[in-house]
Design a protein around this motif. Sequence first.
Motif, PDB file in Angstrom:
ATOM      1  N   PHE A 202       0.835  -1.201   0.000  1.00 10.74           N
ATOM      2  CA  PHE A 202       0.000   0.000   0.000  1.00 10.74           C
ATOM      3  C   PHE A 202       0.865   1.245   0.000  1.00 10.74           C
ATOM      4  O   PHE A 202       1.869   1.315   0.692  1.00 10.74           O
ATOM      5  N   ASP A 203       0.445   2.253  -0.749  1.00 17.79           N
ATOM      6  CA  ASP A 203       1.109   3.553  -0.709  1.00 17.79           C
ATOM      7  C   ASP A 203       0.587   4.373   0.462  1.00 17.79           C
ATOM      8  O   ASP A 203       1.292   5.222   0.991  1.00 17.79           O
ATOM      9  N   GLU A 204      -0.663   4.110   0.849  1.00 19.43           N
ATOM     10  CA  GLU A 204      -1.276   4.850   1.948  1.00 19.43           C
ATOM     11  C   GLU A 204      -2.262   3.934   2.660  1.00 19.43           C
ATOM     12  O   GLU A 204      -3.037   3.227   2.021  1.00 19.43           O
ATOM     13  N   LYS A 205      -2.219   3.957   3.985  1.00 24.03           N
ATOM     14  CA  LYS A 205      -3.165   3.132   4.745  1.00 24.03           C
ATOM     15  C   LYS A 205      -3.343   3.709   6.151  1.00 24.03           C
ATOM     16  O   LYS A 205      -2.374   4.038   6.820  1.00 24.03           O
ATOM     17  N   PRO A 206      -4.600   3.823   6.578  1.00 24.21           N
ATOM     18  CA  PRO A 206      -4.861   4.316   7.930  1.00 24.21           C
ATOM     19  C   PRO A 206      -4.625   3.222   8.988  1.00 24.21           C
ATOM     20  O   PRO A 206      -4.480   3.506  10.157  1.00 24.21           O
ATOM     21  N   TYR A 207      -4.599   1.975   8.549  1.00 23.21           N
ATOM     22  CA  TYR A 207      -4.366   0.821   9.408  1.00 23.21           C
ATOM     23  C   TYR A 207      -4.043  -0.366   8.518  1.00 23.21           C
ATOM     24  O   TYR A 207      -4.071  -0.243   7.289  1.00 23.21           O
ATOM     25  N   ASP A 208      -3.756  -1.513   9.094  1.00 24.72           N
ATOM     26  CA  ASP A 208      -3.440  -2.716   8.324  1.00 24.72           C
ATOM     27  C   ASP A 208      -4.675  -3.591   8.148  1.00 24.72           C
ATOM     28  O   ASP A 208      -5.515  -3.684   9.050  1.00 24.72           O
ATOM     29  N   ILE A 209      -4.755  -4.245   7.012  1.00 21.89           N
ATOM     30  CA  ILE A 209      -5.742  -5.314   6.848  1.00 21.89           C
ATOM     31  C   ILE A 209      -5.312  -6.441   7.784  1.00 21.89           C
ATOM     32  O   ILE A 209      -4.126  -6.700   7.972  1.00 21.89           O
ATOM     33  N   HIS A 210      -6.278  -7.118   8.377  1.00 19.04           N
ATOM     34  CA  HIS A 210      -5.960  -8.218   9.298  1.00 19.04           C
ATOM     35  C   HIS A 210      -7.082  -9.252   9.258  1.00 19.04           C
ATOM     36  O   HIS A 210      -8.179  -8.983   8.763  1.00 19.04           O
ATOM     37  N   MET A 211      -6.787 -10.398   9.793  1.00 19.23           N
ATOM     38  CA  MET A 211      -7.829 -11.397   9.980  1.00 19.23           C
ATOM     39  C   MET A 211      -8.722 -10.897  11.120  1.00 19.23           C
ATOM     40  O   MET A 211      -8.268 -10.152  11.981  1.00 19.23           O
ATOM     41  N   PRO A 212      -9.986 -11.277  11.119  1.00 28.30           N
ATOM     42  CA  PRO A 212     -10.884 -10.825  12.192  1.00 28.30           C
ATOM     43  C   PRO A 212     -10.372 -11.252  13.570  1.00 28.30           C
ATOM     44  O   PRO A 212      -9.752 -12.310  13.718  1.00 28.30           O
ATOM     45  N   PHE A 213     -10.628 -10.417  14.557  1.00 29.32           N
ATOM     46  CA  PHE A 213     -10.209 -10.733  15.928  1.00 29.32           C
ATOM     47  C   PHE A 213     -11.161 -11.713  16.591  1.00 29.32           C
ATOM     48  O   PHE A 213     -10.786 -12.460  17.473  1.00 29.32           O
ATOM     49  N   ALA A 214     -12.395 -11.678  16.178  1.00 26.61           N
ATOM     50  CA  ALA A 214     -13.392 -12.607  16.715  1.00 26.61           C
ATOM     51  C   ALA A 214     -13.977 -13.366  15.527  1.00 26.61           C
ATOM     52  O   ALA A 214     -13.618 -13.116  14.385  1.00 26.61           O
ATOM     53  N   GLU A 215     -14.877 -14.271  15.818  1.00 26.50           N
ATOM     54  CA  GLU A 215     -15.496 -15.042  14.745  1.00 26.50           C
ATOM     55  C   GLU A 215     -16.400 -14.125  13.927  1.00 26.50           C
ATOM     56  O   GLU A 215     -17.492 -13.777  14.359  1.00 26.50           O
ATOM     57  N   GLU A 216     -15.906 -13.723  12.754  1.00 30.56           N
ATOM     58  CA  GLU A 216     -16.666 -12.824  11.906  1.00 30.56           C
ATOM     59  C   GLU A 216     -16.001 -12.702  10.549  1.00 30.56           C
ATOM     60  O   GLU A 216     -15.007 -13.352  10.270  1.00 30.56           O
ATOM     61  N   THR A 217     -16.555 -11.838   9.720  1.00 24.28           N
ATOM     62  CA  THR A 217     -15.910 -11.452   8.471  1.00 24.28           C
ATOM     63  C   THR A 217     -15.649  -9.953   8.532  1.00 24.28           C
ATOM     64  O   THR A 217     -16.370  -9.216   9.211  1.00 24.28           O
ATOM     65  N   CYS A 218     -14.618  -9.512   7.851  1.00 17.86           N
ATOM     66  CA  CYS A 218     -14.288  -8.090   7.764  1.00 17.86           C
ATOM     67  C   CYS A 218     -14.179  -7.713   6.295  1.00 17.86           C
ATOM     68  O   CYS A 218     -13.574  -8.444   5.515  1.00 17.86           O
ATOM     69  N   ASP A 219     -14.766  -6.575   5.949  1.00 18.79           N
ATOM     70  CA  ASP A 219     -14.719  -6.071   4.584  1.00 18.79           C
ATOM     71  C   ASP A 219     -13.717  -4.932   4.502  1.00 18.79           C
ATOM     72  O   ASP A 219     -13.692  -4.056   5.363  1.00 18.79           O
ATOM     73  N   TRP A 220     -12.915  -4.943   3.421  1.00 18.72           N
ATOM     74  CA  TRP A 220     -11.877  -3.940   3.203  1.00 18.72           C
ATOM     75  C   TRP A 220     -12.020  -3.393   1.798  1.00 18.72           C
ATOM     76  O   TRP A 220     -12.329  -4.142   0.870  1.00 18.72           O
ATOM     77  N   VAL A 221     -11.794  -2.106   1.623  1.00 16.19           N
ATOM     78  CA  VAL A 221     -11.864  -1.489   0.304  1.00 16.19           C
ATOM     79  C   VAL A 221     -10.511  -0.849   0.004  1.00 16.19           C
ATOM     80  O   VAL A 221     -10.024  -0.014   0.766  1.00 16.19           O
ATOM     81  N   ILE A 222      -9.921  -1.284  -1.098  1.00 17.87           N
ATOM     82  CA  ILE A 222      -8.616  -0.789  -1.536  1.00 17.87           C
ATOM     83  C   ILE A 222      -8.839   0.078  -2.768  1.00 17.87           C
ATOM     84  O   ILE A 222      -9.353  -0.397  -3.785  1.00 17.87           O
ATOM     85  N   GLU A 223      -8.476   1.333  -2.676  1.00 19.33           N
ATOM     86  CA  GLU A 223      -8.656   2.275  -3.783  1.00 19.33           C
ATOM     87  C   GLU A 223      -7.387   2.321  -4.623  1.00 19.33           C
ATOM     88  O   GLU A 223      -6.296   2.520  -4.095  1.00 19.33           O
ATOM     89  N   LEU A 224      -7.540   2.128  -5.916  1.00 20.28           N
ATOM     90  CA  LEU A 224      -6.407   2.188  -6.845  1.00 20.28           C
ATOM     91  C   LEU A 224      -6.496   3.463  -7.676  1.00 20.28           C
ATOM     92  O   LEU A 224      -7.585   3.989  -7.911  1.00 20.28           O
TER      93      LEU A 224
END
Length: 144
Positions: A72-94
């Motif tokens: 990433f050239d810019e990121k407010p935080y890191d993508i990660h695996m969920p901390f609890a049993e769930e799904t997480c959605d991430w949007v990467i802008e190109l």
Amino acid sequence: MKSKLTKNNWVYINKKAKEGKLFRYPIKHSGDLEFEEEFELRKEISKMSNSNFNIKDYDDAENAISDLNCIFDEKPYDIHMPFAEETCDWVIELENGIRLWVQTEDEYYGGGEYSSGVSLEGFIFDNYDKDAILEAAKWLFKVF
């Protein structure tokens, strides 16, 4: 190609889907708009990755996420695996106007059944452009 991890989430993704500005991958959902040369586009994208941009092994998913966070050239935080049993959605802008919808999951269903991994869920855009979507998929292929 420059990239930026955004703070967008499922609400944003759902809004874009309702506006007809989401090309789901690998499969289309009922109610999704038809796009020009859609079948051929899915076929071309699927040829790019042996995993079909869907990594189900937890350790392999962690490695792909780590590699993704490094490019990433810019990121407010890191993508990660969920901390609890769930799904997480991430949007990467190109920089080519395409936004990638990537999902991480770590779900336990009971009885020894679970699902974990990282996957490409779709391409978000303001104006549909097959070439830009292919370029975005090639960018993501660097880590998948």
